[in-house]
Design a protein around this motif. Structure first.
Motif, PDB file in Angstrom:
ATOM      1  N   ALA A  44       0.822  -1.209   0.000  1.00  0.00           N
ATOM      2  CA  ALA A  44       0.000   0.000   0.000  1.00  0.00           C
ATOM      3  C   ALA A  44       0.856   1.258   0.000  1.00  0.00           C
ATOM      4  O   ALA A  44       0.544   2.233  -0.704  1.00  0.00           O
ATOM      5  CB  ALA A  44      -0.938   0.000   1.205  1.00  0.00           C
ATOM      6  N   LEU A  45       1.939   1.250   0.777  1.00  0.00           N
ATOM      7  CA  LEU A  45       2.790   2.439   0.844  1.00  0.00           C
ATOM      8  C   LEU A  45       3.405   2.762  -0.513  1.00  0.00           C
ATOM      9  O   LEU A  45       3.396   3.910  -0.956  1.00  0.00           O
ATOM     10  CB  LEU A  45       3.907   2.234   1.869  1.00  0.00           C
ATOM     11  CG  LEU A  45       3.556   2.397   3.341  1.00  0.00           C
ATOM     12  CD1 LEU A  45       4.828   2.408   4.175  1.00  0.00           C
ATOM     13  CD2 LEU A  45       2.770   3.669   3.585  1.00  0.00           C
ATOM     14  N   ALA A  47       2.411   2.047  -3.479  1.00  0.00           N
ATOM     15  CA  ALA A  47       1.389   2.534  -4.401  1.00  0.00           C
ATOM     16  C   ALA A  47       0.970   3.955  -4.049  1.00  0.00           C
ATOM     17  O   ALA A  47       0.895   4.839  -4.924  1.00  0.00           O
ATOM     18  CB  ALA A  47       0.173   1.610  -4.378  1.00  0.00           C
ATOM     19  N   CYS A  48       0.701   4.209  -2.788  1.00  0.00           N
ATOM     20  CA  CYS A  48       0.222   5.535  -2.364  1.00  0.00           C
ATOM     21  C   CYS A  48       1.283   6.608  -2.560  1.00  0.00           C
ATOM     22  O   CYS A  48       0.961   7.737  -2.950  1.00  0.00           O
ATOM     23  CB  CYS A  48      -0.223   5.489  -0.913  1.00  0.00           C
ATOM     24  SG  CYS A  48      -1.733   4.527  -0.637  1.00  0.00           S
ATOM     25  N   PHE A  51       1.270   7.619  -6.363  1.00  0.00           N
ATOM     26  CA  PHE A  51       0.139   8.425  -6.804  1.00  0.00           C
ATOM     27  C   PHE A  51       0.098   9.789  -6.105  1.00  0.00           C
ATOM     28  O   PHE A  51      -0.351  10.773  -6.680  1.00  0.00           O
ATOM     29  CB  PHE A  51      -1.156   7.642  -6.601  1.00  0.00           C
ATOM     30  CG  PHE A  51      -1.227   6.398  -7.450  1.00  0.00           C
ATOM     31  CD1 PHE A  51      -1.154   6.485  -8.832  1.00  0.00           C
ATOM     32  CD2 PHE A  51      -1.306   5.129  -6.879  1.00  0.00           C
ATOM     33  CE1 PHE A  51      -1.177   5.350  -9.634  1.00  0.00           C
ATOM     34  CE2 PHE A  51      -1.335   3.995  -7.663  1.00  0.00           C
ATOM     35  CZ  PHE A  51      -1.276   4.102  -9.048  1.00  0.00           C
ATOM     36  N   PHE A  52       0.607   9.857  -4.893  1.00  0.00           N
ATOM     37  CA  PHE A  52       0.739  11.156  -4.220  1.00  0.00           C
ATOM     38  C   PHE A  52       1.703  12.056  -4.984  1.00  0.00           C
ATOM     39  O   PHE A  52       1.430  13.243  -5.208  1.00  0.00           O
ATOM     40  CB  PHE A  52       1.232  10.946  -2.779  1.00  0.00           C
ATOM     41  CG  PHE A  52       1.686  12.203  -2.107  1.00  0.00           C
ATOM     42  CD1 PHE A  52       0.767  13.133  -1.632  1.00  0.00           C
ATOM     43  CD2 PHE A  52       3.042  12.465  -1.931  1.00  0.00           C
ATOM     44  CE1 PHE A  52       1.186  14.305  -1.009  1.00  0.00           C
ATOM     45  CE2 PHE A  52       3.474  13.627  -1.307  1.00  0.00           C
ATOM     46  CZ  PHE A  52       2.543  14.549  -0.838  1.00  0.00           C
ATOM     47  N   ASN A 135       7.242   2.702  -8.991  1.00  0.00           N
ATOM     48  CA  ASN A 135       7.012   2.523  -7.557  1.00  0.00           C
ATOM     49  C   ASN A 135       8.320   2.596  -6.769  1.00  0.00           C
ATOM     50  O   ASN A 135       8.361   3.192  -5.680  1.00  0.00           O
ATOM     51  CB  ASN A 135       6.334   1.176  -7.286  1.00  0.00           C
ATOM     52  CG  ASN A 135       4.956   1.087  -7.903  1.00  0.00           C
ATOM     53  OD1 ASN A 135       4.819   1.048  -9.131  1.00  0.00           O
ATOM     54  ND2 ASN A 135       3.917   1.045  -7.082  1.00  0.00           N
ATOM     55  N   SER A 289       0.386  -2.771  -8.526  1.00  0.00           N
ATOM     56  CA  SER A 289       0.699  -1.881  -7.406  1.00  0.00           C
ATOM     57  C   SER A 289      -0.098  -2.222  -6.157  1.00  0.00           C
ATOM     58  O   SER A 289       0.345  -1.943  -5.037  1.00  0.00           O
ATOM     59  CB  SER A 289       0.425  -0.418  -7.798  1.00  0.00           C
ATOM     60  OG  SER A 289       1.305   0.003  -8.814  1.00  0.00           O
ATOM     61  N   PHE A 290      -1.278  -2.826  -6.324  1.00  0.00           N
ATOM     62  CA  PHE A 290      -2.119  -3.153  -5.177  1.00  0.00           C
ATOM     63  C   PHE A 290      -2.239  -4.661  -4.943  1.00  0.00           C
ATOM     64  O   PHE A 290      -3.100  -5.092  -4.179  1.00  0.00           O
ATOM     65  CB  PHE A 290      -3.512  -2.538  -5.359  1.00  0.00           C
ATOM     66  CG  PHE A 290      -3.501  -1.038  -5.278  1.00  0.00           C
ATOM     67  CD1 PHE A 290      -3.484  -0.398  -4.051  1.00  0.00           C
ATOM     68  CD2 PHE A 290      -3.487  -0.252  -6.427  1.00  0.00           C
ATOM     69  CE1 PHE A 290      -3.462   0.987  -3.967  1.00  0.00           C
ATOM     70  CE2 PHE A 290      -3.464   1.135  -6.359  1.00  0.00           C
ATOM     71  CZ  PHE A 290      -3.451   1.760  -5.121  1.00  0.00           C
ATOM     72  N   VAL A 487       5.730   7.881   5.890  1.00  0.00           N
ATOM     73  CA  VAL A 487       4.334   8.330   5.835  1.00  0.00           C
ATOM     74  C   VAL A 487       4.228   9.746   6.382  1.00  0.00           C
ATOM     75  O   VAL A 487       3.549  10.618   5.811  1.00  0.00           O
ATOM     76  CB  VAL A 487       3.422   7.374   6.627  1.00  0.00           C
ATOM     77  CG1 VAL A 487       1.998   7.921   6.701  1.00  0.00           C
ATOM     78  CG2 VAL A 487       3.414   5.995   5.983  1.00  0.00           C
TER      79      VAL A 487
END
Length: 514
Positions: A44-45, A47-48, A51-52, A135, A289-290, A487
């Motif tokens: 998850a990290l 991928a996020c 996209f961030f 990624n 990615s997910f 994060v």
């Protein structure tokens, strides 16, 4: 902080020397625990973060400059790309650019049962692109951007703790900041040790290929010592001389070996494979990615990571990138002053990924062609010794003098990437310990450069037959606590750029004293 870090590292080294089997078993249990309970977190990290960064780059904040509003970059594009690429993926991609596609090709994946076929080749290249593409560079970019933003736009020291200033304020100067820097240091040291371990194994294989030097731990210890000395010479000459010149030399050697594959290898296949793989990669980017492998992990029932595909691949890679992120982040930030946020993200994430894709298609694509449509034999070599993959491909393409020359150049390339990884890592570690001083003391560079080599050597010896996986496991374990800081970095970036005036951050004034 430096004293505490030295004590803890000393304890780890002592455990590896006196209790190697127990340490290996303990780290193996830790890796299995992470694979079973935290694989979703790593997936998850990554991928996020990607996209961030894409959203930030295309937003109005993308035009903000990492420095004064009228400041321009310190380095030109070629030197910039050369340095960040050498720091980000040098040794690793040489080691895995052939080995990974060949292993996917022959062993199968959760995405296809096909093996040793064109279908398997397509999936193999897709996964190699995924693990070395957007990624991966997104993970690096989060750390690098937060450092560059706070250091060059808002005048804070170039240190990990100050990336969280928009969230924590002056608390970063207390025990919380010390803890943040110590976590970053451990992630950096073990991430670098992993890459140095991979590099020295491949150099040993290259010397065996060219001059029949035996492949052994003793030879690898000598290589670590010799190249650590060369890295120390480089780091002591400074960023704008030794590190810059070696990074540029790396890039030219990379082009020469790419030329070998394009001229003497399956040229048409490499070009077609690059285009096919680019399209296939972007079609599958979001699903990959997910992908957390819920059914595979559940059926494993909390057993060993060795029984889970992601434990061997995606979780290892994301953990490795996260453990390397403080090192790559500080170094990339150090050479990126004056660029806009948009330029920075597109350069670090976009251009670097394209370079990786070209590399993978030339190296991995050539090996796949030989295996499926030529004489074969590379899969068997990789199964016996992963570090032989590059040299097996050289020999398969040309078994004469040209292949031998390519083998020599390949060994030199691995060595120079080894040196730049080590000297850049030393500069980064001493910068963190100096609380952001971009010109740390020479004696500190000398001491920590030696420590990096010692850690890599000890982990190689402690791992025994599983030396490679011991190095990988150390990186994955070190990455977990640092991922929480990453994060917080993403939140800090957004808070800083969206609330500059409210937070009292004054780019024009602060940068004049940066």
């Amino acid at each position: 902080m430096a004293s505490l870090t030295l004590v803890i590292i000393g304890l780890v080294i002592a455990a590896a020397v006196f209790f190697p089997e127990e340490l290996t078993a303990a780290t193996d249990v830790g890796r299995s625990y992470i694979t079973y309970y935290f694989n979703w977190w790593y997936v998850a990290l990554a991928a996020c973060f990607l996209f961030f960064l894409i959203g930030l780059a295309i937003s109005p904040y993308g035009k903000l400059r990492l420095g004064k509003d009228d400041e321009r970059p310190e380095f030109g594009y070629f030197a910039w790309f050369a340095m960040l690429y050498a720091a980000g993926q040098g040794i690793g991609i040489i080691f895995w650019s052939i080995a990974e596609p060949m292993m996917h090709l022959s062993q199968g994946t959760p995405f296809s049962d096909a093996t040793n076929s064109p279908e398997a080749a397509t999936v193999a290249m897709r996964l190699a692109y995924f693990h070395w593409g957007l990624n991966a560079w997104g993970i690096y970019c989060i750390v690098a951007l937060s450092l560059a933003l706070m250091a060059y736009r808002y005048g804070k020291p170039l240190s990990i703790r100050h990336t969280l200033y928009p969230i924590l304020g002056e608390k970063v100067n207390g025990w919380i900041g010390n803890l943040i820097d110590i976590i970053a240091l451990f992630a950096t040291l073990f991430g670098i040790a992993t890459s140095l371990g991979l590099g020295v194994q491949q150099i040993n294989s290259g010397l065996n290929f060219v001059w029949d030097v035996p492949i052994s731990v003793n030879v690898q210890m000598v290589l670590i010592a010799a190249i650590t000395v060369l890295a120390l010479i480089s780091v002591l000459t400074g960023l704008k001389r030794g590190i810059k010149y070696l990074s540029e030399a790396n890039m030219w050697l990379t082009f020469i070996i790419l030329g070998f594959f394009l001229v003497f290898g399956p040229t048409r296949y490499i070009i077609n494979n690059f285009l096919d793989s680019i399209g296939d990669y972007f079609v599958h980017l979001i699903p990959l990615s997910f992908y957390a492998g819920a059914n595979e992990v559940a059926s494993n029932g909390g057993g060993s990571w060795k029984d889970v595909w992601q434990g061997w691949w995606t979780i290892f890679y994301w953990g490795w990138w996260m453990s390397w992120a403080p090192f790559v982040g500080v170094f990339v930030a150090r050479v990126s002053r004056g660029r806009t946020i948009r330029e920075f993200i597109f350069g670090v994430v976009g251009v670097s990924s394209i370079l990786s894709f070209v590399w993978l298609s030339a190296y991995g694509g050539s090996a796949i062609y030989v295996e499926l449509f030529g004489g074969g034999g590379i899969t068997e070599m990789v199964a016996n010794d992963v570090s032989l993959a590059l040299y097996a491909t050289f020999e398969a393409i040309d078994s004469g003098i040209i292949g031998l020359i390519a083998g020599v150049l390949g060994t030199v390339l691995v060595s120079t990437y080894f040196i730049t990884s080590s000297d850049s890592g030393t500069l980064v570690v001493t910068t963190i310990l100096s609380e952001g001083d971009p010109h740390p003391l020479s004696r500190h560079r000398l001491m920590w450069g030696i420590i990096e080599g010692v850690i890599a050597a000890v982990l190689l010896v402690a791992g025994g037959a599983w030396a490679l996986t011991t190095l990988q496991t150390a990186a994955i374990l070190a990455a977990l606590p640092f991922s929480i800081i990453m994060v917080m970095m993403a939140f800090s970036i957004y808070k800083a750029v969206s609330q500059e005036k409210k937070l009292g951050l004054k780019p024009q004034q602060s940068c004049q004293g940066a």
